[in-house]
Design an enzyme around this catalytic site. Sequence first.
Site, PDB file in Angstrom:
ATOM      1  N   CYS A  15      24.309   1.709   8.182  1.00 35.84           N
ATOM      2  CA  CYS A  15      24.170   2.219   9.549  1.00 35.84           C
ATOM      3  C   CYS A  15      24.834   1.302  10.567  1.00 35.84           C
ATOM      4  O   CYS A  15      24.671   0.082  10.518  1.00 35.84           O
ATOM      5  CB  CYS A  15      22.697   2.408   9.891  1.00 35.84           C
ATOM      6  SG  CYS A  15      21.876   3.642   8.859  1.00 35.84           S
TER       7      CYS A  15
ATOM      8  N   ASP B 178      16.603   4.501   3.794  1.00 35.28           N
ATOM      9  CA  ASP B 178      15.720   4.811   4.910  1.00 35.28           C
ATOM     10  C   ASP B 178      16.159   6.073   5.646  1.00 35.28           C
ATOM     11  O   ASP B 178      15.346   6.904   6.027  1.00 35.28           O
ATOM     12  CB  ASP B 178      15.690   3.650   5.909  1.00 35.28           C
ATOM     13  CG  ASP B 178      14.979   2.435   5.347  1.00 35.28           C
ATOM     14  OD1 ASP B 178      14.716   2.414   4.132  1.00 35.28           O
ATOM     15  OD2 ASP B 178      14.699   1.502   6.110  1.00 35.28           O
TER      16      ASP B 178
ATOM     17  N   SER C 128      12.332   1.644  12.795  1.00 30.55           N
ATOM     18  CA  SER C 128      13.718   1.471  12.395  1.00 30.55           C
ATOM     19  C   SER C 128      14.425   0.581  13.404  1.00 30.55           C
ATOM     20  O   SER C 128      14.057   0.535  14.582  1.00 30.55           O
ATOM     21  CB  SER C 128      14.399   2.843  12.347  1.00 30.55           C
ATOM     22  OG  SER C 128      15.802   2.705  12.308  1.00 30.55           O
TER      23      SER C 128
END
Length: 574
Positions: free
Chosen positions: A206, A93, A480
């Site tokens: 992340c 992503d 997100s």
Amino acid sequence: MTDPSSPSSSAPDQRRSAVVTRGPNRAAARAYLRAAGMGDADFARAPMIAVANTWSSVTPCNMHLGDLAEHVRRGVREAGGFPIDFNTIVVTDGISMGTPGMKASLISREVIADSIELAVEGHQLDGVICIVGCDKTIPAAAMALARMNLPGLVLYGGTIMAGHWRGKDVSIQDVFEAIGAHGAGTLSDDELKAVESAACPGAGACGGQFTANTMAMALTMMGLSPMGANDVPAVHPSKADEAERCGRLVVELVQRGVRARDLITRASLMNAAVAASASGGSTNAVLHLTAIAAEAGADFGIEDCHAACAAAPVICDLKPGGRFLAHDLYSAGGTRLMAKRLMDSGKITDAPTVSGRPLFAEAREAIETKGQEVVRDFSSPVISRGSYAVIYGGVAPEGAVIKLAGHEIERFEGPARVFDSEEAAFDAVQDGRINEGDVIVIRYEGPKGGPGMREMLQVTAALKGRGVQDVALITDGRFSGASYGFVVGHVTPEAAVGGPIALLADGDMIRIDVRARTIDTDADLSKRRASPPARETPTGTFAKYAALVSSASDGAVTIPKFKTSKPIPVREAS
């Protein structure tokens, strides 16, 4: 005399793989498997375990998973199994964000689930361990296990560590926000490069409570990942030990006959949804948990996600709305500490887990680090409500998801600024054409319309970086886990199928009321006709996905005979 360990032995064998490995008619299959390392003892006794990996060198989220698999294989062998490696894809992503490539992200979830299913079913393997990293690989693995209903578990490769810039911890969220600041002229080229160079120091997904860490926690609370394994950061020395443990556990699951749907139930899905809310997690959890439920045939939908959030205020002070990163949560006590908080407050129910121990037994072993500030008590939550809510109304008659973590706004009203793509909205933000008080509308970005339902992090981060705060954003796309602000995604029906969002025009007043759970407009949409933007006709996988995908309110799945969600009447707040 017949050797009882011989593949032609008449000894009973209940393993699935026996259809491939047992008897004289399977001599050709055994010949291939001998070349791949199997021997007589393996044919006789060893369950064949799929090690389904999402390794790739394209992203830090997954680049270490090839090495991690060796420790998984060691655990499988120690427990008496025979590991069989497969690899599937990942679409990262972070790299594809804000580009046409982001359309492939959600679609990859279905492709990953399909490919795991095909590899395992094609070889009639006995159990499955899925090694995952970037966002879509995690729910995809759970969907595949739910679909096949085999013994299996999911091991998350772990979070990245923090980067450091100007004396503070930074993550990829800071880079996206720096892009906005750079566009506004408040950050120089050199400073932007410095943030970019510092944010991702090595392997791992992340670092905030973004989608990957949200879903890693959710699968632990669901019982599909062993407690503690997913918490360990990617580069931590203990990660190898956890991988070995998971390898042993998957063989034990086969031996005990524990299947995925024994663990994926309405109750365990509710536990996962509660944890996602209490941790301040990603709105993508709604999309993924409902998709996993659809694959498992469980009675669980978006209203259950809303109920979970209504019951679980945010108690984790994690980014994007809070101060800390996922490695800080690990140091504070991890998911086990979260589970204990939720257990002690009566917000979750006991359920089985892949470890063979009940969830509550695992939670009772929590060790809280003295003086930690990451996980609070429910008596003093970070936010007095859950991390998101499901709302309905004239703009979203079949539902939409509003992100609540990171702000305390209850109501917003403003004029629509309508864009038919993410790129058009981003350009408007960077050009300074968005005003305080606007409601940004981004449409034709839904599952069918994209196709692929892109995330709008590029836009939300640019707004934050430019200091534009008093705005709302609604979209039939999604967000997100790093996005925050007053944002509404998953608007259904989407524009591409004629949903009301397709009829909005610049200047229409839009009202969003969190307490009343409504999203409406004063405009008379009944007299309008949609004018879809001219776009290239999708081909290949994108066309197939657009033809098959269900509504976002049903998890955006592509399996047939999914259960259609029905909007729940909403009473006005008193």
